[in-house]
Scaffold this active site. Sequence first.
Site, PDB file in Angstrom:
ATOM      1  N   ASP A  79       0.828  -1.204   0.000  1.00 42.02           N
ATOM      2  CA  ASP A  79       0.000   0.000   0.000  1.00 42.02           C
ATOM      3  C   ASP A  79       0.871   1.265   0.000  1.00 42.02           C
ATOM      4  OD1 ASP A  79      -2.475   1.372   0.313  1.00 42.02           O
ATOM      5  OD2 ASP A  79      -2.108   1.564   2.466  1.00 42.02           O
ATOM      6  N   SER A 204     -11.192   5.365   7.676  1.00 43.26           N
ATOM      7  CA  SER A 204     -11.429   5.426   9.125  1.00 43.26           C
ATOM      8  C   SER A 204     -12.220   6.664   9.510  1.00 43.26           C
ATOM      9  CB  SER A 204     -10.092   5.440   9.882  1.00 43.26           C
ATOM     10  OG  SER A 204      -9.394   4.247   9.664  1.00 43.26           O
TER      11      SER A 204
HETATM   12  O1  G3H Z   1      -4.076   3.293   2.540  1.00 47.31           O
HETATM   13  C1  G3H Z   1      -4.521   3.229   3.682  1.00 47.31           C
HETATM   14  C2  G3H Z   1      -5.796   3.828   4.033  1.00 47.31           C
HETATM   15  O2  G3H Z   1      -6.139   4.819   3.161  1.00 47.31           O
HETATM   16  C3  G3H Z   1      -6.007   4.053   5.484  1.00 47.31           C
HETATM   17  O3  G3H Z   1      -6.507   5.325   5.852  1.00 47.31           O
HETATM   18  O4  G3H Z   1      -5.755   5.241   8.204  1.00 47.31           O
HETATM   19  O5  G3H Z   1      -7.331   6.981   7.429  1.00 47.31           O
HETATM   20  O6  G3H Z   1      -8.092   4.623   7.573  1.00 47.31           O
HETATM   21  P1  G3H Z   1      -6.962   5.548   7.358  1.00 47.31           P
HETATM   22 ZN    ZN Z   2      -4.371   5.353   1.793  1.00 49.52          ZN
END
Ligand code: G3H
Ligand code: ZN
Length: 274
Positions: A79, A204
């Site tokens: 990621d 999130s």
């Molecule tokens: O790539 C990872 C996600 O976009 C996580 O985002 O930590 O705001 O849920 P978040």
């Molecule tokens: Zn992300």
Amino acid sequence: MNTDAPGIFTGLRGAVGAFNAILLEHAEAIVAGAEQAGLPVILQISQNAVRYHGSLDPFGAACLSMAGAASVPVLVHLDHIEDETLVHQGLALGIRSIMFDAASSAYEENVTRTRAVTERCHAAGCWVEAELGEIGGKDGAHAPGVRTDPAEAAAFVAATGVDSLAVAVGSSHAMAGRDAVLDDDLIGRLAGAVPVPLVLHGSSGVPDDGVRRAVGRGIRKVNVGTRLNQVLTGAVRATLAERESLTDPRRYLSPGRDRMRDEVARLVQLLAGA
Ligand code: G3H
Ligand code: ZN
């Protein structure tokens, strides 16, 4: 069981949950949560997590091994990879799904770098997700104003050959609260214009209803990181507050891992039913 990205997306109802693993406890909870729900899941490792561990292997190898032992399909994915060297390391390790993130580059440079990575990955049988319209907040800042343009997104996918696209539709990374307001109309227009699965990052900060609506409009992968950290840390804090003398990490990490497992199970069910 390990699966590839086409396997996760083929015949998908709703969206698939993609959760960031930093520690082994996250990875164990992500697999256990998906097994609890009886649904597929994406277990993802960010470039920042790789930097935290100092290298991709052995953490990446452990995640692949856990995925292989799971009773449900698990896709191990890299990621927000900004460094091409790490793409090559992921391919060498056997990872077959990578998000290459050149979204902070100017459009033409984003296209050039993403196309080169995509050609390399496709030659190795690896799926590629890219990002257009930089989703803010990776350093903690909240930048919900950024948006992806549908026509530009369609042109970007055609020019790069990517398999899925992360779009900026109102969410932002690492939000502490859940008050992001997504642009549902834009999600619908992007889904109509872009021929590959759309990915929501920074999930999130989005309330359950907002996530449900986004999936209804065409989001197919929902990335969640911060939420699991909030759940883990909250449980560890509560356990240590109750029993200050605890020193064995298994005693205070277990409740955190259980809470993460339950949150993963709840979210993958919500996404599948959306
Ligand atoms: O790539 C990872 C996600 O976009 C996580 O985002 O930590 O705001 O849920 P978040
Ligand atoms: Zn992300």
